[in-house]
Motif scaffolding. Sequence first.
Motif, PDB file in Angstrom:
ATOM      1  N   LEU A 183       0.792  -1.104   0.007  1.00 46.32           N
ATOM      2  CA  LEU A 183       0.172  -0.039   0.165  1.00 46.32           C
ATOM      3  C   LEU A 183       0.864   1.186  -0.046  1.00 46.32           C
ATOM      4  N   GLN A 220      -7.811   9.650   5.187  1.00 48.33           N
ATOM      5  CA  GLN A 220      -8.085   8.871   3.984  1.00 48.33           C
ATOM      6  C   GLN A 220      -6.909   7.749   3.876  1.00 48.33           C
ATOM      7  N   HIS A 221      -5.784   7.960   4.048  1.00 45.87           N
ATOM      8  CA  HIS A 221      -4.788   6.790   4.085  1.00 45.87           C
ATOM      9  C   HIS A 221      -5.314   5.680   5.060  1.00 45.87           C
ATOM     10  N   ARG A 260       4.172   8.385   6.816  1.00 45.51           N
ATOM     11  CA  ARG A 260       2.647   8.116   7.287  1.00 45.51           C
ATOM     12  C   ARG A 260       2.923   7.054   8.456  1.00 45.51           C
ATOM     13  N   THR A 308      -8.007   4.855   6.298  1.00 46.20           N
ATOM     14  CA  THR A 308      -9.220   4.272   6.100  1.00 46.20           C
ATOM     15  C   THR A 308      -8.939   3.058   4.783  1.00 46.20           C
ATOM     16  N   GLU A 309      -7.951   3.618   3.831  1.00 48.23           N
ATOM     17  CA  GLU A 309      -7.606   2.670   2.989  1.00 48.23           C
ATOM     18  C   GLU A 309      -7.034   1.510   3.439  1.00 48.23           C
ATOM     19  N   MET A 310      -5.963   1.768   4.247  1.00 46.31           N
ATOM     20  CA  MET A 310      -5.402   0.638   5.004  1.00 46.31           C
ATOM     21  C   MET A 310      -6.174  -0.603   5.634  1.00 46.31           C
ATOM     22  N   GLU A 311      -7.126   0.262   6.634  1.00 40.17           N
ATOM     23  CA  GLU A 311      -8.168  -0.378   7.267  1.00 40.17           C
ATOM     24  C   GLU A 311      -8.875  -1.465   6.277  1.00 40.17           C
ATOM     25  N   GLU A 312      -9.599  -0.894   5.321  1.00 41.49           N
ATOM     26  CA  GLU A 312     -10.384  -1.368   4.452  1.00 41.49           C
ATOM     27  C   GLU A 312      -9.626  -2.808   3.720  1.00 41.49           C
ATOM     28  N   ARG A 313      -8.325  -2.617   3.414  1.00 46.39           N
ATOM     29  CA  ARG A 313      -7.491  -3.631   2.646  1.00 46.39           C
ATOM     30  C   ARG A 313      -7.378  -4.770   3.665  1.00 46.39           C
TER      31      ARG A 313
END
Length: 162
Positions: free
Chosen positions: A29, A75-76, A52, A78-83
Motif C-alpha cells: 500500500l 483517508q490513508h 505516514r 481508512t484505505e489501509m483498514e479496508e484492505r
Amino acid sequence: MKITKDEVKRRLHLDEVDTDELLELLFQLVGGCQSLDDRRLVLPEPATGPARLVLHFTASGRLCDVQPGEALTEQHLTEMEERIRLQLLAPPVPRLVRKILFSTQPNDGYWRFEDRLVLRPLPAGNPATPWIAETHPLIFECAYPGTEDTLLSLSRGDRIAD
C-alpha cells in the motif's frame, strides 16, 4: 484532529492479524521504507514523501508497535483498514500448496495427517532413482487458509509449508 497511536493500532488490527502479513500488505500500500535504526522503519521512505507510519520491532524482528507519521491522513488510514479487513480478516479461502521434497528412503505409499498434510510418491512414469542410496523425491501437500489476494496467499502458503 490528530490521529492517535492507539487509533492506528486499533484500525490496523495489530493485535488480531499476523504481523508478517500486515507488513507485506503495508509495503504494497505505502511503498518503500527506510530504516531509522535497527528497530524502527519509516513508511514510505523519505525520498517518496513524508512519513505516514513509523514501525517498531522487537529484538527478534517482530512488529510490536505502530505510530502515526506526520503525513498520515484519515483517508490513508481508512484505505489501509479496508484492505486489512478485505484481505487479512476476511473468511479464509481453502488453498493447497505443493512442494517436491527429497527423502533418504523410497516412498511407496502415501501418508495423511488430519486431512491437512499429505506425503505421496511421484506419479507413475517418472524416472526412478538409479541408486538406492540416493535421495528419493516425493510430493508434499499442505492445506491452508488462503485469502483472495493471490500474492499474499502464496506467501502464506510458503510460510505454512516451510
